[in-house]
Design an enzyme around this catalytic site. Structure first.
Site, mmCIF file in Angstrom:
data_model
loop_
_atom_site.group_PDB
_atom_site.id
_atom_site.type_symbol
_atom_site.label_atom_id
_atom_site.label_comp_id
_atom_site.label_asym_id
_atom_site.label_seq_id
_atom_site.Cartn_x
_atom_site.Cartn_y
_atom_site.Cartn_z
ATOM 1 N N GLN A 76 2.645 7.818 -5.819
ATOM 2 C CA GLN A 76 3.665 6.963 -5.227
ATOM 3 C C GLN A 76 3.740 5.615 -5.931
ATOM 4 O O GLN A 76 2.782 5.171 -6.553
ATOM 5 C CB GLN A 76 3.389 6.776 -3.731
ATOM 6 C CG GLN A 76 3.591 8.055 -2.934
ATOM 7 C CD GLN A 76 3.217 7.874 -1.484
ATOM 8 O OE1 GLN A 76 2.134 7.384 -1.172
ATOM 9 N NE2 GLN A 76 4.098 8.286 -0.590
ATOM 10 N N ARG B 297 0.836 -1.197 0.000
ATOM 11 C CA ARG B 297 0.000 0.000 0.000
ATOM 12 C C ARG B 297 0.874 1.251 0.000
ATOM 13 O O ARG B 297 1.909 1.297 0.655
ATOM 14 C CB ARG B 297 -0.894 0.036 1.245
ATOM 15 C CG ARG B 297 -1.866 1.221 1.258
ATOM 16 C CD ARG B 297 -2.487 1.419 2.626
ATOM 17 N NE ARG B 297 -1.515 1.731 3.647
ATOM 18 C CZ ARG B 297 -0.930 2.923 3.806
ATOM 19 N NH1 ARG B 297 -1.204 3.913 2.991
ATOM 20 N NH2 ARG B 297 -0.041 3.113 4.768
ATOM 21 N N VAL B 298 0.463 2.219 -0.792
ATOM 22 C CA VAL B 298 1.025 3.561 -0.732
ATOM 23 C C VAL B 298 -0.149 4.515 -0.566
ATOM 24 O O VAL B 298 -1.293 4.164 -0.837
ATOM 25 C CB VAL B 298 1.862 3.927 -1.985
ATOM 26 C CG1 VAL B 298 3.149 3.120 -2.029
ATOM 27 C CG2 VAL B 298 1.066 3.757 -3.254
ATOM 28 N N SER B 299 0.143 5.732 -0.120
ATOM 29 C CA SER B 299 -0.928 6.662 0.225
ATOM 30 C C SER B 299 -1.513 7.432 -0.943
ATOM 31 O O SER B 299 -2.659 7.832 -0.911
ATOM 32 C CB SER B 299 -0.433 7.657 1.286
ATOM 33 O OG SER B 299 -0.083 6.965 2.455
ATOM 34 N N THR B 300 -0.713 7.671 -1.983
ATOM 35 C CA THR B 300 -1.209 8.502 -3.085
ATOM 36 C C THR B 300 -0.974 7.822 -4.433
ATOM 37 O O THR B 300 -0.119 6.946 -4.560
ATOM 38 C CB THR B 300 -0.507 9.881 -3.114
ATOM 39 O OG1 THR B 300 0.875 9.693 -3.394
ATOM 40 C CG2 THR B 300 -0.678 10.618 -1.793
#
Length: 191
Positions: free
Chosen positions: A14, A8-11
């Site tokens: 990314q 998982r990445v936030s944006t």
């Protein structure tokens, strides 16, 4: 017994590649990933899918604890749900597993650290915004999504998946916008 990786990445900007490569090298047969904030579990459909899929003896593998979540309660609830299914959670950096009792203690501490780190990030962000406002250079947050575009595409009959691809956002953001009250004409709002 399956090793299932979660990245998982936030944006959207990314990159997930480093996490995916690490998970593959650890022998994960299945890897699910998403680009969404870890502040809460809301909208994290891939994580939900993994938890629903877990069976007795399976292992959920993540590269770092903050990939699982930034809220201690959320992290502990995820671990609990995995254990209810007879599965366990392994974090690669630092290497911690819920197979043993000590793993639970370490996960709790790491979860608290991740939550604290998120608070520090938010505080630094608020300080930076206040400083920029004082200097007269603050322009406000970047408008991320054009709500009217999403509503127009929906009115044209496009599916949420097609709208998400066109607007370069997640399906969950499309659903949130379509289920929210309509803003004033032409108004852009953050999702």
């Amino acid at each position: 017994m399956a090793r299932i990786g979660y990245a998982r990445v936030s944006t959207i900007e990314q990159d997930l590649e480093i996490q995916v490569v690490k998970l593959k090298s650890e022998g994960c047969e299945i890897i699910r990933s998403e680009k969404i904030s870890g502040a809460s579990r809301e909208g994290r459909t891939e994580l939900h899918t993994i938890i629903e899929f877990l069976r007795e003896g399976d292992e959920l593998v993540i590269t770092r604890l903050d990939r699982l979540g930034r809220d201690t309660r959320d992290v502990l609830n995820i671990v609990y749900e995995c254990e209810q299914r007879g599965a366990f959670v392994t974090i690669l950096d630092p290497h911690v597993s819920t197979r043993g009792e000590m793993g639970h203690v370490i996960l709790t501490v790491l979860g608290m650290v991740a939550q604290m780190e998120r608070r520090f990030i938010k505080e630094r962000q608020r300080e930076g915004i206040a400083r920029a406002k004082a200097e007269g250079v603050y322009k406000g947050g970047k408008v991320r999504l054009d709500h009217s575009l999403i509503r127009r595409l929906h009115a044209q009959g496009l599916t949420p998946s097609a709208i998400a691809r066109t607007a370069r956002c997640s399906r969950m953001q499309v659903y949130r916008i379509l289920n929210s009250p309509e803003p004033h004409a032409g108004e852009f709002r953050e999702a």
